[in-house]
Design a protein around this motif. Structure first.
Motif, PDB file in Angstrom:
ATOM      1  N   LYS A 285       0.856  -1.183   0.000  1.00 37.94           N
ATOM      2  CA  LYS A 285       0.000   0.000   0.000  1.00 37.94           C
ATOM      3  C   LYS A 285       0.892   1.234   0.000  1.00 37.94           C
ATOM      4  O   LYS A 285       1.907   1.280   0.686  1.00 37.94           O
ATOM      5  CB  LYS A 285      -0.890  -0.009   1.236  1.00 37.94           C
ATOM      6  N   THR A 286       0.510   2.229  -0.789  1.00 39.38           N
ATOM      7  CA  THR A 286       1.308   3.443  -0.839  1.00 39.38           C
ATOM      8  C   THR A 286       0.722   4.517   0.077  1.00 39.38           C
ATOM      9  O   THR A 286      -0.444   4.484   0.437  1.00 39.38           O
ATOM     10  CB  THR A 286       1.405   3.999  -2.273  1.00 39.38           C
ATOM     11  N   CYS A 287       1.562   5.459   0.425  1.00 38.92           N
ATOM     12  CA  CYS A 287       1.208   6.582   1.283  1.00 38.92           C
ATOM     13  C   CYS A 287       0.058   7.379   0.663  1.00 38.92           C
ATOM     14  O   CYS A 287      -0.019   7.534  -0.555  1.00 38.92           O
ATOM     15  CB  CYS A 287       2.447   7.467   1.447  1.00 38.92           C
ATOM     16  N   SER A 288      -0.812   7.909   1.500  1.00 44.30           N
ATOM     17  CA  SER A 288      -1.961   8.696   1.031  1.00 44.30           C
ATOM     18  C   SER A 288      -1.614  10.137   0.702  1.00 44.30           C
ATOM     19  O   SER A 288      -2.457  10.881   0.211  1.00 44.30           O
ATOM     20  CB  SER A 288      -3.068   8.669   2.092  1.00 44.30           C
ATOM     21  N   CYS A 289      -0.384  10.545   0.943  1.00 44.18           N
ATOM     22  CA  CYS A 289       0.057  11.896   0.594  1.00 44.18           C
ATOM     23  C   CYS A 289       0.112  12.020  -0.931  1.00 44.18           C
ATOM     24  O   CYS A 289       0.699  11.171  -1.597  1.00 44.18           O
ATOM     25  CB  CYS A 289       1.442  12.144   1.186  1.00 44.18           C
ATOM     26  N   PRO A 290      -0.496  13.073  -1.486  1.00 46.25           N
ATOM     27  CA  PRO A 290      -0.418  13.252  -2.935  1.00 46.25           C
ATOM     28  C   PRO A 290       1.037  13.346  -3.390  1.00 46.25           C
ATOM     29  O   PRO A 290       1.854  13.965  -2.723  1.00 46.25           O
ATOM     30  CB  PRO A 290      -1.145  14.574  -3.188  1.00 46.25           C
ATOM     31  N   ASN A 291       1.364  12.710  -4.456  1.00 47.15           N
ATOM     32  CA  ASN A 291       2.702  12.695  -5.062  1.00 47.15           C
ATOM     33  C   ASN A 291       3.732  11.883  -4.288  1.00 47.15           C
ATOM     34  O   ASN A 291       4.890  11.862  -4.661  1.00 47.15           O
ATOM     35  CB  ASN A 291       3.224  14.119  -5.288  1.00 47.15           C
ATOM     36  N   CYS A 292       3.355  11.210  -3.217  1.00 50.41           N
ATOM     37  CA  CYS A 292       4.276  10.341  -2.478  1.00 50.41           C
ATOM     38  C   CYS A 292       4.066   8.916  -2.969  1.00 50.41           C
ATOM     39  O   CYS A 292       2.936   8.448  -3.074  1.00 50.41           O
ATOM     40  CB  CYS A 292       4.015  10.417  -0.982  1.00 50.41           C
TER      41      CYS A 292
ATOM     42  N   TYR B 268      -0.363   6.938   6.129  1.00 51.09           N
ATOM     43  CA  TYR B 268       0.756   7.765   5.678  1.00 51.09           C
ATOM     44  C   TYR B 268       2.066   7.125   6.116  1.00 51.09           C
ATOM     45  O   TYR B 268       2.146   6.499   7.171  1.00 51.09           O
ATOM     46  CB  TYR B 268       0.662   9.165   6.272  1.00 51.09           C
ATOM     47  N   CYS B 269       3.121   7.335   5.331  1.00 52.22           N
ATOM     48  CA  CYS B 269       4.412   6.725   5.627  1.00 52.22           C
ATOM     49  C   CYS B 269       5.158   7.420   6.762  1.00 52.22           C
ATOM     50  O   CYS B 269       6.021   6.830   7.392  1.00 52.22           O
ATOM     51  CB  CYS B 269       5.289   6.680   4.377  1.00 52.22           C
ATOM     52  N   CYS B 270       4.836   8.698   7.023  1.00 50.81           N
ATOM     53  CA  CYS B 270       5.539   9.435   8.067  1.00 50.81           C
ATOM     54  C   CYS B 270       4.696  10.603   8.563  1.00 50.81           C
ATOM     55  O   CYS B 270       3.696  10.975   7.938  1.00 50.81           O
ATOM     56  CB  CYS B 270       6.889   9.932   7.561  1.00 50.81           C
TER      57      CYS B 270
ATOM     58  N   CYS C 171       4.161  13.636   6.052  1.00 49.82           N
ATOM     59  CA  CYS C 171       3.105  13.416   5.059  1.00 49.82           C
ATOM     60  C   CYS C 171       1.731  13.510   5.715  1.00 49.82           C
ATOM     61  O   CYS C 171       0.820  14.145   5.174  1.00 49.82           O
ATOM     62  CB  CYS C 171       3.274  12.057   4.395  1.00 49.82           C
ATOM     63  N   ALA C 172       1.564  12.918   6.887  1.00 47.12           N
ATOM     64  CA  ALA C 172       0.275  12.927   7.574  1.00 47.12           C
ATOM     65  C   ALA C 172      -0.155  14.337   7.952  1.00 47.12           C
ATOM     66  O   ALA C 172      -1.343  14.646   7.962  1.00 47.12           O
ATOM     67  CB  ALA C 172       0.335  12.045   8.821  1.00 47.12           C
ATOM     68  N   GLN C 173       0.810  15.204   8.220  1.00 43.37           N
ATOM     69  CA  GLN C 173       0.507  16.572   8.637  1.00 43.37           C
ATOM     70  C   GLN C 173       0.484  17.552   7.470  1.00 43.37           C
ATOM     71  O   GLN C 173       0.344  18.745   7.673  1.00 43.37           O
ATOM     72  CB  GLN C 173       1.511  17.027   9.690  1.00 43.37           C
ATOM     73  N   GLY C 174       0.635  17.062   6.271  1.00 46.27           N
ATOM     74  CA  GLY C 174       0.560  17.932   5.097  1.00 46.27           C
ATOM     75  C   GLY C 174       1.819  18.748   4.854  1.00 46.27           C
ATOM     76  O   GLY C 174       1.755  19.828   4.281  1.00 46.27           O
ATOM     77  N   HIS C 175       2.956  18.263   5.324  1.00 47.08           N
ATOM     78  CA  HIS C 175       4.248  18.929   5.108  1.00 47.08           C
ATOM     79  C   HIS C 175       4.256  20.359   5.633  1.00 47.08           C
ATOM     80  O   HIS C 175       4.620  21.308   4.932  1.00 47.08           O
ATOM     81  CB  HIS C 175       4.658  18.867   3.634  1.00 47.08           C
ATOM     82  N   ILE C 176       3.838  20.495   6.889  1.00 53.38           N
ATOM     83  CA  ILE C 176       3.828  21.802   7.547  1.00 53.38           C
ATOM     84  C   ILE C 176       5.224  22.411   7.469  1.00 53.38           C
ATOM     85  O   ILE C 176       6.222  21.763   7.767  1.00 53.38           O
ATOM     86  CB  ILE C 176       3.379  21.664   9.014  1.00 53.38           C
ATOM     87  N   ASP C 177       5.282  23.653   7.046  1.00 52.98           N
ATOM     88  CA  ASP C 177       6.538  24.407   6.907  1.00 52.98           C
ATOM     89  C   ASP C 177       7.552  23.691   6.015  1.00 52.98           C
ATOM     90  O   ASP C 177       8.758  23.816   6.213  1.00 52.98           O
ATOM     91  CB  ASP C 177       7.151  24.705   8.276  1.00 52.98           C
ATOM     92  N   GLY C 178       7.076  22.893   5.065  1.00 53.17           N
ATOM     93  CA  GLY C 178       7.964  22.230   4.118  1.00 53.17           C
ATOM     94  C   GLY C 178       8.688  21.013   4.661  1.00 53.17           C
ATOM     95  O   GLY C 178       9.691  20.579   4.092  1.00 53.17           O
TER      96      GLY C 178
END
Length: 62
Positions: free
Chosen positions: A4-11, A27-29, A32-39
């Motif tokens: 199964k792949t991560c649910s983050c778009p483009n991951c 999510y893998c991490c 990704c689960a937090q939407g890449h807060i602050d990059g």
């Protein structure tokens, strides 16, 4: 059993036994689960999903 792949778009990372669950999605991490807060970068070196993510900081327009 298929991976199964991560649910983050483009991951494209596979989720494993250490997957994080948020809103019923895996999510893998934390980044990704937090939407890449602050990059925040993905746990997998070379994965570009953080660069492809929508900015998740809520800055006021100047």
């Amino acid at each position: 059993m298929s991976a199964k792949t991560c649910s983050c778009p483009n991951c494209e990372c596979e989720v494993d036994a250490n997957a994080l669950s948020r809103d019923g999605l895996a999510y893998c991490c934390a980044a990704c689960a937090q939407g890449h807060i602050d990059g925040a970068a993905c746990r997998k070196p070379g994965c570009g999903c953080a660069q492809s993510a929508e900015p998740s900081t809520e800055a006021e327009p100047s």
